[in-house]
Design an enzyme around this catalytic site. Structure first.
Site, PDB file in Angstrom:
ATOM      1  N   LYS A 116     -21.330 -26.028 -46.189  1.00  0.00           N
ATOM      2  CA  LYS A 116     -20.726 -26.872 -45.149  1.00  0.00           C
ATOM      3  C   LYS A 116     -20.294 -28.228 -45.694  1.00  0.00           C
ATOM      4  CE  LYS A 116     -22.335 -24.545 -41.114  1.00  0.00           C
ATOM      5  NZ  LYS A 116     -22.693 -24.564 -39.734  1.00  0.00           N
ATOM      6  N   LYS A 199     -18.801 -15.529 -43.316  1.00  0.00           N
ATOM      7  CA  LYS A 199     -19.557 -15.306 -42.082  1.00  0.00           C
ATOM      8  C   LYS A 199     -18.709 -15.685 -40.862  1.00  0.00           C
ATOM      9  CE  LYS A 199     -22.954 -18.183 -40.594  1.00  0.00           C
ATOM     10  NZ  LYS A 199     -22.863 -18.257 -39.139  1.00  0.00           N
ATOM     11  N   LYS A 202     -19.369 -19.740 -34.985  1.00  0.00           N
ATOM     12  CA  LYS A 202     -18.838 -20.199 -33.698  1.00  0.00           C
ATOM     13  C   LYS A 202     -18.060 -21.513 -33.845  1.00  0.00           C
ATOM     14  CE  LYS A 202     -23.300 -21.407 -32.074  1.00  0.00           C
ATOM     15  NZ  LYS A 202     -23.737 -22.351 -33.111  1.00  0.00           N
TER      16      LYS A 202
HETATM   17  P1  ATP Z   1     -22.189 -23.020 -36.599  1.00  0.00           P
HETATM   18  O1  ATP Z   1     -20.816 -22.690 -37.035  1.00  0.00           O
HETATM   19  O2  ATP Z   1     -22.282 -24.146 -35.652  1.00  0.00           O
HETATM   20  O3  ATP Z   1     -23.183 -23.142 -37.726  1.00  0.00           O
HETATM   21  P2  ATP Z   1     -23.174 -20.371 -36.104  1.00  0.00           P
HETATM   22  O4  ATP Z   1     -22.314 -19.331 -35.519  1.00  0.00           O
HETATM   23  O5  ATP Z   1     -23.504 -20.290 -37.554  1.00  0.00           O
HETATM   24  O6  ATP Z   1     -22.588 -21.768 -35.694  1.00  0.00           O
HETATM   25  P3  ATP Z   1     -25.878 -21.224 -35.431  1.00  0.00           P
HETATM   26  O7  ATP Z   1     -26.108 -21.996 -34.183  1.00  0.00           O
HETATM   27  O8  ATP Z   1     -25.831 -21.963 -36.739  1.00  0.00           O
HETATM   28  O9  ATP Z   1     -24.529 -20.363 -35.247  1.00  0.00           O
HETATM   29  O10 ATP Z   1     -26.961 -20.092 -35.544  1.00  0.00           O
HETATM   30  C1  ATP Z   1     -27.520 -19.467 -34.405  1.00  0.00           C
HETATM   31  C2  ATP Z   1     -28.155 -18.164 -34.807  1.00  0.00           C
HETATM   32  O11 ATP Z   1     -27.127 -17.176 -35.009  1.00  0.00           O
HETATM   33  C3  ATP Z   1     -28.920 -18.233 -36.124  1.00  0.00           C
HETATM   34  O12 ATP Z   1     -30.066 -17.421 -36.008  1.00  0.00           O
HETATM   35  C4  ATP Z   1     -27.961 -17.654 -37.127  1.00  0.00           C
HETATM   36  O13 ATP Z   1     -28.622 -17.108 -38.246  1.00  0.00           O
HETATM   37  C5  ATP Z   1     -27.281 -16.586 -36.296  1.00  0.00           C
HETATM   38  N1  ATP Z   1     -25.944 -16.285 -36.799  1.00  0.00           N
HETATM   39  C6  ATP Z   1     -24.919 -17.153 -36.867  1.00  0.00           C
HETATM   40  N2  ATP Z   1     -23.819 -16.542 -37.315  1.00  0.00           N
HETATM   41  C7  ATP Z   1     -24.159 -15.257 -37.551  1.00  0.00           C
HETATM   42  C8  ATP Z   1     -23.445 -14.120 -38.039  1.00  0.00           C
HETATM   43  N3  ATP Z   1     -22.176 -14.217 -38.367  1.00  0.00           N
HETATM   44  N4  ATP Z   1     -24.107 -12.947 -38.158  1.00  0.00           N
HETATM   45  C9  ATP Z   1     -25.409 -12.852 -37.818  1.00  0.00           C
HETATM   46  N5  ATP Z   1     -26.150 -13.886 -37.351  1.00  0.00           N
HETATM   47  C10 ATP Z   1     -25.536 -15.078 -37.213  1.00  0.00           C
HETATM   48 MG    MG Z   2     -24.707 -21.854 -38.467  1.00  0.00          MG
END
Ligand code: ATP
Ligand code: MG
Length: 332
Positions: A116, A199, A202
């Site tokens: 990041k 990955k 969101k």
């Molecule tokens: P950001 O982009 O804000 O980091 P994010 O989609 O990575 O958002 P987080 O809030 O960081 O989401 O993580 C929330 C949960 O979702 C964590 O347990 C993380 O490991 C899981 N997670 C996030 N993205 C994925 C993915 N692509 N596949 C599986 N698990 C995920």
């Molecule tokens: Mg994340």
């Protein structure tokens, strides 16, 4: 450190955008299926959301959306303590304490930080991005957590939490429970459909490679049907050579609880069109179900009542753990 027999499970999500299929399959689904077996906590990590500047109005809306989505995904506030991190002030103090147990080198080595921080612009790297892992450790340790269901990207942070708990216990006496991470065997890293080496995130915002749980069903179907694949035309799981198809197999397997080999057999001799339609059907059925429930839960009065109750229950445990840590440190 534990004297209550029921095991504790906790997970959280940053309100940094609309929840994705990755968030659901990597963390929320695994939490929901286990919430009756554990003393369960799920929280909205809004302190983690301000590690980078955020519009305050947008943040408040995102928090409420996330809770409504949790409920729509099957989180049961009768079973589970649902709360907003910033409502429980102990997170801040405990985060501060855990930051001081951490080495600079440990934080610099965190993969999420490395990834990041590359994308941060000319204003430099936010300290929040650097020190959020010990805040996450505090989130986990405050509740004497035994098990943390997360996606693969967060495994390293839960492992750091174990190290910090051990370090603290060794220095100051037995204070924290050491949590285990739970990584689902399938669906632990859902990839971007257009760029299946990255990955699905969101915070990437609307794009054709990310399925949001609130996506219009036609749009979600279109995203699956136009997912990047390869020229082989065989539905075979091979993450290295066929990341796009392997990602779609993982999505289908994680939604339907089928194993990967069974999916490969089912689609043997059939083309990618057929396979993608089956994935799109499964995704759309899931989204339709979540979206219908979301409509029932988005009432602000109901959400506020759930959060108030959740914070009250969370605070009791958080306060107890923080007091223990303060006594151990000589601060109390
Ligand atoms: P950001 O982009 O804000 O980091 P994010 O989609 O990575 O958002 P987080 O809030 O960081 O989401 O993580 C929330 C949960 O979702 C964590 O347990 C993380 O490991 C899981 N997670 C996030 N993205 C994925 C993915 N692509 N596949 C599986 N698990 C995920
Ligand atoms: Mg994340």
């Amino acid at each position: 450190m534990k004297n209550n027999e029921q095991k504790v499970m906790l997970t959280g999500v940053r309100p940094s955008g609309n929840l994705t299929l990755g968030n659901y399959l990597g963390a929320i689904k695994n939490f929901v299926t286990r919430q009756t077996k554990y003393k369960s906590y799920i929280f909205i990590a809004d302190l983690h959301a301000i590690t980078s500047p955020r519009d305050p109005v947008e943040l408040r809306v995102a928090v409420n959306d996330c809770i409504a989505m949790y409920l729509a995904c099957g989180v049961d506030p009768e079973q589970t303590i649902v709360f907003r991190q910033s409502d429980v002030l102990e997170h801040g103090i405990m985060g501060f304490i855990m930051t001081f147990q951490t080495h600079m080198g440990e934080l610099s080595r965190m993969t999420q930080f490395k990834l990041k921080s590359q994308n941060m612009g000319k204003n430099g790297i936010d300290t929040g991005l650097f020190v959020y892992p010990p805040l996450m450790s505090a989130d986990i340790l405050l509740y004497n957590t035994d098990m943390v269901p997360v996606g693969l990207d967060q495994q390293q942070h839960v492992e750091l939490t174990r190290d910090l708990a051990q370090r603290f216990n060794k220095r100051y006496g037995d204070t924290f429970n050491e949590p285990d991470v739970y990584i689902a065997p399938v669906g632990n890293k859902i990839l971007n459909l257009q760029n299946p080496t990255e990955k699905m995130n969101k915070s990437d915002g609307p794009n054709p490679g990310t399925i949001f749980l609130m996506d219009d069903l036609k749009l979600a179907r279109k995203k699956i049907m136009s997912a990047v694949t390869d020229s082989e035309s065989i539905v075979r799981f091979d993450e290295e050579n066929k990341p796009g198809i392997s990602n779609l197999i993982s999505i289908l397997a994680a939604i339907t609880d089928d194993d990967i080999a069974a999916i490969e057999r089912r689609f043997a001799g059939r083309g990618y069109g057929d396979f993608k339609r089956a994935v799109a059907d499964a995704v759309c059925d899931l989204l339709a179900d979540i979206q219908a429930k979301y409509q029932q839960f988005k009432n602000p009065a109901v959400l506020n009542a759930i959060l108030a109750n959740g914070a009250e229950r969370a605070r009791v445990v958080a306060d107890e753990t923080l007091s223990r840590a303060r006594v151990a440190l000589g601060l109390k």
